[in-house]
Enzyme design. Structure first.
Site, PDB file in Angstrom:
ATOM      1  N   GLU A   1      32.913 -14.166 -12.962  1.00  0.00           N
ATOM      2  CA  GLU A   1      32.326 -14.104 -14.358  1.00  0.00           C
ATOM      3  C   GLU A   1      31.140 -15.067 -14.292  1.00  0.00           C
ATOM      4  O   GLU A   1      31.198 -16.033 -13.618  1.00  0.00           O
ATOM      5  CB  GLU A   1      33.379 -14.629 -15.324  1.00  0.00           C
ATOM      6  CG  GLU A   1      34.488 -13.452 -15.452  1.00  0.00           C
ATOM      7  CD  GLU A   1      35.692 -13.928 -16.532  1.00  0.00           C
ATOM      8  OE1 GLU A   1      36.277 -12.895 -16.962  1.00  0.00           O
ATOM      9  OE2 GLU A   1      35.928 -15.136 -16.565  1.00  0.00           O
TER      10      GLU A   1
ATOM     11  N   CYS B   1      44.170 -26.498 -10.264  1.00  0.00           N
ATOM     12  CA  CYS B   1      44.322 -27.190 -11.347  1.00  0.00           C
ATOM     13  C   CYS B   1      45.214 -26.496 -12.356  1.00  0.00           C
ATOM     14  O   CYS B   1      45.174 -25.411 -12.496  1.00  0.00           O
ATOM     15  CB  CYS B   1      43.163 -27.632 -12.137  1.00  0.00           C
ATOM     16  SG  CYS B   1      42.206 -28.426 -10.758  1.00  0.00           S
TER      17      CYS B   1
ATOM     18  N   CYS C   1      43.777 -25.034 -15.590  1.00  0.00           N
ATOM     19  CA  CYS C   1      42.280 -24.003 -15.348  1.00  0.00           C
ATOM     20  C   CYS C   1      42.800 -22.613 -15.184  1.00  0.00           C
ATOM     21  O   CYS C   1      43.645 -22.421 -13.994  1.00  0.00           O
ATOM     22  CB  CYS C   1      41.757 -24.645 -14.137  1.00  0.00           C
ATOM     23  SG  CYS C   1      40.197 -23.375 -13.690  1.00  0.00           S
TER      24      CYS C   1
ATOM     25  N   GLY D   1      35.310 -21.586  -9.432  1.00  0.00           N
ATOM     26  CA  GLY D   1      35.316 -21.989  -7.971  1.00  0.00           C
ATOM     27  C   GLY D   1      35.018 -23.569  -7.786  1.00  0.00           C
ATOM     28  O   GLY D   1      34.498 -23.970  -8.888  1.00  0.00           O
ATOM     29  N   GLU D   2      35.171 -23.970  -6.645  1.00  0.00           N
ATOM     30  CA  GLU D   2      34.809 -25.408  -6.469  1.00  0.00           C
ATOM     31  C   GLU D   2      33.479 -25.401  -5.387  1.00  0.00           C
ATOM     32  O   GLU D   2      33.515 -25.024  -4.281  1.00  0.00           O
ATOM     33  CB  GLU D   2      36.015 -26.240  -5.891  1.00  0.00           C
ATOM     34  CG  GLU D   2      35.732 -27.498  -5.205  1.00  0.00           C
ATOM     35  CD  GLU D   2      34.952 -28.535  -5.925  1.00  0.00           C
ATOM     36  OE1 GLU D   2      35.485 -28.792  -6.988  1.00  0.00           O
ATOM     37  OE2 GLU D   2      33.965 -28.968  -5.563  1.00  0.00           O
TER      38      GLU D   2
ATOM     39  N   SER E   1      29.168 -29.457 -10.836  1.00  0.00           N
ATOM     40  CA  SER E   1      30.531 -30.181 -10.868  1.00  0.00           C
ATOM     41  C   SER E   1      31.405 -29.973  -9.889  1.00  0.00           C
ATOM     42  O   SER E   1      31.650 -29.106  -9.228  1.00  0.00           O
ATOM     43  CB  SER E   1      31.005 -29.526 -12.243  1.00  0.00           C
ATOM     44  OG  SER E   1      32.125 -30.046 -12.578  1.00  0.00           O
TER      45      SER E   1
ATOM     46  N   SER F   1      34.795 -33.792 -12.328  1.00  0.00           N
ATOM     47  CA  SER F   1      35.850 -33.649 -13.236  1.00  0.00           C
ATOM     48  C   SER F   1      37.050 -34.509 -12.719  1.00  0.00           C
ATOM     49  O   SER F   1      37.674 -34.313 -11.829  1.00  0.00           O
ATOM     50  CB  SER F   1      36.432 -32.045 -12.911  1.00  0.00           C
ATOM     51  OG  SER F   1      35.294 -31.183 -13.346  1.00  0.00           O
ATOM     52  N   LEU F   2      37.227 -35.412 -13.585  1.00  0.00           N
ATOM     53  CA  LEU F   2      38.161 -36.676 -13.296  1.00  0.00           C
ATOM     54  C   LEU F   2      39.361 -36.522 -14.081  1.00  0.00           C
ATOM     55  O   LEU F   2      40.434 -36.232 -13.537  1.00  0.00           O
ATOM     56  CB  LEU F   2      37.349 -38.012 -13.932  1.00  0.00           C
ATOM     57  CG  LEU F   2      37.980 -39.126 -13.214  1.00  0.00           C
ATOM     58  CD1 LEU F   2      37.700 -39.304 -11.754  1.00  0.00           C
ATOM     59  CD2 LEU F   2      37.603 -40.397 -13.996  1.00  0.00           C
TER      60      LEU F   2
ATOM     61  N   CYS G   1      34.937 -23.372 -20.274  1.00  0.00           N
ATOM     62  CA  CYS G   1      35.383 -23.910 -19.206  1.00  0.00           C
ATOM     63  C   CYS G   1      36.814 -23.819 -18.914  1.00  0.00           C
ATOM     64  O   CYS G   1      37.494 -23.884 -19.959  1.00  0.00           O
ATOM     65  CB  CYS G   1      35.112 -25.193 -19.398  1.00  0.00           C
ATOM     66  SG  CYS G   1      33.424 -25.901 -19.472  1.00  0.00           S
TER      67      CYS G   1
HETATM   68  N1  SAH Z   1      35.657 -26.696  -9.614  1.00  0.00           N
HETATM   69  C1  SAH Z   1      34.615 -27.618 -10.163  1.00  0.00           C
HETATM   70  C2  SAH Z   1      33.572 -26.766 -10.990  1.00  0.00           C
HETATM   71  C3  SAH Z   1      34.180 -25.851 -11.833  1.00  0.00           C
HETATM   72  S1  SAH Z   1      33.718 -26.723 -13.562  1.00  0.00           S
HETATM   73  C4  SAH Z   1      35.350 -28.588 -10.995  1.00  0.00           C
HETATM   74  O1  SAH Z   1      36.375 -28.440 -11.352  1.00  0.00           O
HETATM   75  O2  SAH Z   1      34.669 -29.486 -11.455  1.00  0.00           O
HETATM   76  C5  SAH Z   1      34.793 -26.198 -14.459  1.00  0.00           C
HETATM   77  C6  SAH Z   1      35.074 -27.308 -15.614  1.00  0.00           C
HETATM   78  O3  SAH Z   1      35.897 -26.660 -16.592  1.00  0.00           O
HETATM   79  C7  SAH Z   1      35.678 -28.674 -14.849  1.00  0.00           C
HETATM   80  O4  SAH Z   1      35.236 -29.683 -15.479  1.00  0.00           O
HETATM   81  C8  SAH Z   1      37.188 -28.135 -15.405  1.00  0.00           C
HETATM   82  O5  SAH Z   1      37.861 -29.204 -15.347  1.00  0.00           O
HETATM   83  C9  SAH Z   1      37.192 -27.644 -16.690  1.00  0.00           C
HETATM   84  N2  SAH Z   1      38.129 -27.075 -17.056  1.00  0.00           N
HETATM   85  C10 SAH Z   1      39.127 -26.237 -16.255  1.00  0.00           C
HETATM   86  N3  SAH Z   1      40.111 -25.665 -17.149  1.00  0.00           N
HETATM   87  C11 SAH Z   1      39.811 -26.369 -18.576  1.00  0.00           C
HETATM   88  C12 SAH Z   1      40.355 -26.010 -19.958  1.00  0.00           C
HETATM   89  N4  SAH Z   1      41.332 -25.222 -19.784  1.00  0.00           N
HETATM   90  N5  SAH Z   1      39.646 -26.381 -20.881  1.00  0.00           N
HETATM   91  C13 SAH Z   1      38.501 -27.287 -20.895  1.00  0.00           C
HETATM   92  N6  SAH Z   1      38.096 -27.476 -19.701  1.00  0.00           N
HETATM   93  C14 SAH Z   1      38.587 -26.997 -18.565  1.00  0.00           C
HETATM   94 FE1  SF4 Z   2      40.362 -27.167 -10.687  1.00  0.00          FE
HETATM   95 FE2  SF4 Z   2      37.703 -26.504 -10.990  1.00  0.00          FE
HETATM   96 FE3  SF4 Z   2      39.094 -25.176  -9.475  1.00  0.00          FE
HETATM   97 FE4  SF4 Z   2      39.442 -24.926 -11.931  1.00  0.00          FE
HETATM   98  S1  SF4 Z   2      37.691 -24.424 -10.895  1.00  0.00           S
HETATM   99  S2  SF4 Z   2      41.070 -25.164 -10.364  1.00  0.00           S
HETATM  100  S3  SF4 Z   2      39.147 -27.131 -12.636  1.00  0.00           S
HETATM  101  S4  SF4 Z   2      38.776 -27.254  -9.094  1.00  0.00           S
END
Ligand code: SAH
Ligand code: SF4
Length: 340
Positions: free
Chosen positions: A85, A110, A113, A157-158, A189, A212-213, A334
């Protein structure tokens, strides 16, 4: 767009070098949606291209547009039938940002997510990453909307786990002969992966970095973000200290607000202490994000609690803003991307 294949077809047809430049200009600058639109090249060549090569490395399965028309999500079917997507957002009138995917799924799992919950399929190639930009440029061009201004690697993805392809994709995006974006209009990110931030800074000192902390406590972070077990808050702190030794660019800290989990004043204090302990805290900017509903049992914090959290951070010399969520109704926000 597979440029090598394009070049090969031109060579096989004994075409002069300037045909390549004309074709590239039409695809990358003029954002044509098909070869038939490239009227600067001979008709038989256009037909040859149409038969032998595709501009995009995927088929468009569907496009969903939100009621307020400020976001659109595309489901894209790759050649091997995997789906990914990609999301178009308008944070301000006449401004368009694309949120692109770097992997099909994500191996980091996570808890909050949707992408992570769906598991990992494979890395995207650099072409599949940049074709998302070509695709949205074509879309905006067809609708006569203003051009794309920003790109964020915040889709599925990461990015740091697919570094070689992500790196090539950024190189192409900032190449003046190809996409011609400024480095500063691109953001990547990451949750923090060993060696990731270091490689990123070495290659792209002008590209924006977002971390993404979400938690400033290791136990909590490991509970909801398994990647923290391998690479924790101390590691991320060292990475940021190293980053600020070499660069004075602002780094964004993403913090999703989960009701009753990480949104108390105690949590705000913990976050402020952690960020202040890094040093150069004036270069950090916290984005407070409301949680977008996925299948988990989390609930988004109330507006009041988010506001209170933000004020605490500001009083403790940490820059913070609340980020509006776009695209929730089309599950294009997100963390809601599943590739289905
Ligand atoms: N994997 C990387 C890049 C993806 S960014 C990362 O996690 O940074 C996707 C962003 O959306 C990240 O900041 C993630 O923490 C956030 N995210 C994931 N699930 C979410 C949710 N349910 N609601 C709001 N933000 C979310
Ligand atoms: Fe976690 Fe980012 Fe991967 Fe979603 S896309 S599982 S927030 S690392």
């Amino acid at each position: 767009m597979n440029l090598e294949k394009l070049e090969k077809i031109l060579k096989e047809n004994n075409q002069p070098q300037f045909r390549l430049e004309q074709t590239k200009k039409a695809i990358f600058e003029d954002s044509v949606s098909s070869f038939s639109e490239i009227t600067t090249i001979p008709l038989d060549l256009r037909k040859r291209f149409e038969k032998e090569i595709d501009i995009l490395s995927f088929e468009v399965e569907k496009i969903l547009v939100s009621n307020d028309k400020r976001s659109a999500k595309a489901l894209l079917r790759l050649k091997d039938n995997n789906c990914m997507e990609s999301v178009l957002l308008s944070p301000r009138p006449n401004t368009w940002t694309v949120c692109i995917s770097s992997q099909v799924g994500c191996p980091l799992g996570c808890e909050f997510c949707a992408t992570g919950k769906g598991g990992f399929k494979r890395n995207l190639t650099s072409e599949e990453i940049t074709d998302q930009i070509l695709f949205w440029r074509q879309y905006l061009n067809r609708k006569k909307f203003p051009a794309l201004s920003n790109i964020v690697y915040m889709g599925m993805g990461e990015p740091m786990l697919n570094w070689e392809n992500v790196k090539k994709s950024v190189e192409d995006l900032i190449d003046i002969k190809l996409f011609n974006f400024g480095s500063r209009s691109i953001s990547i990110s990451t949750v923090g992966i060993k060696g990731g931030i270091e490689k990123f800074l070495a290659e792209f000192p002008q590209v924006n970095l977002a971390i993404s902390l979400h938690f400033a406590d290791n136990e909590m972070r490991s509970k909801y973000m398994p990647a923290n077990k391998a690479y924790d808050l101390e590691n991320i702190k060292k990475d940021l200290q190293e980053y600020f030794r070499k660069s004075k660019r602002k780094v964004f800290i993403e913090y999703i607000m989960f009701d009753g989990i990480n949104d108390s004043l105690g949590d705000a204090k913990g976050l402020a202490e952690y960020l202040n302990s890094i040093g150069n805290a004036y270069l950090l900017h916290v984005n407070l994000i409301s949680y977008n509903k996925t299948s988990g049992e989390f609930i988004s914090s109330s507006k009041n609690k988010i506001e209170r959290f933000k004020n605490f951070l500001l009083q403790n010399r940490i820059n913070a803003t609340i980020r509006k969520s776009l695209g929730t109704e089309i599950a294009g926000a997100c963390g809601q991307l599943t590739g289905k």
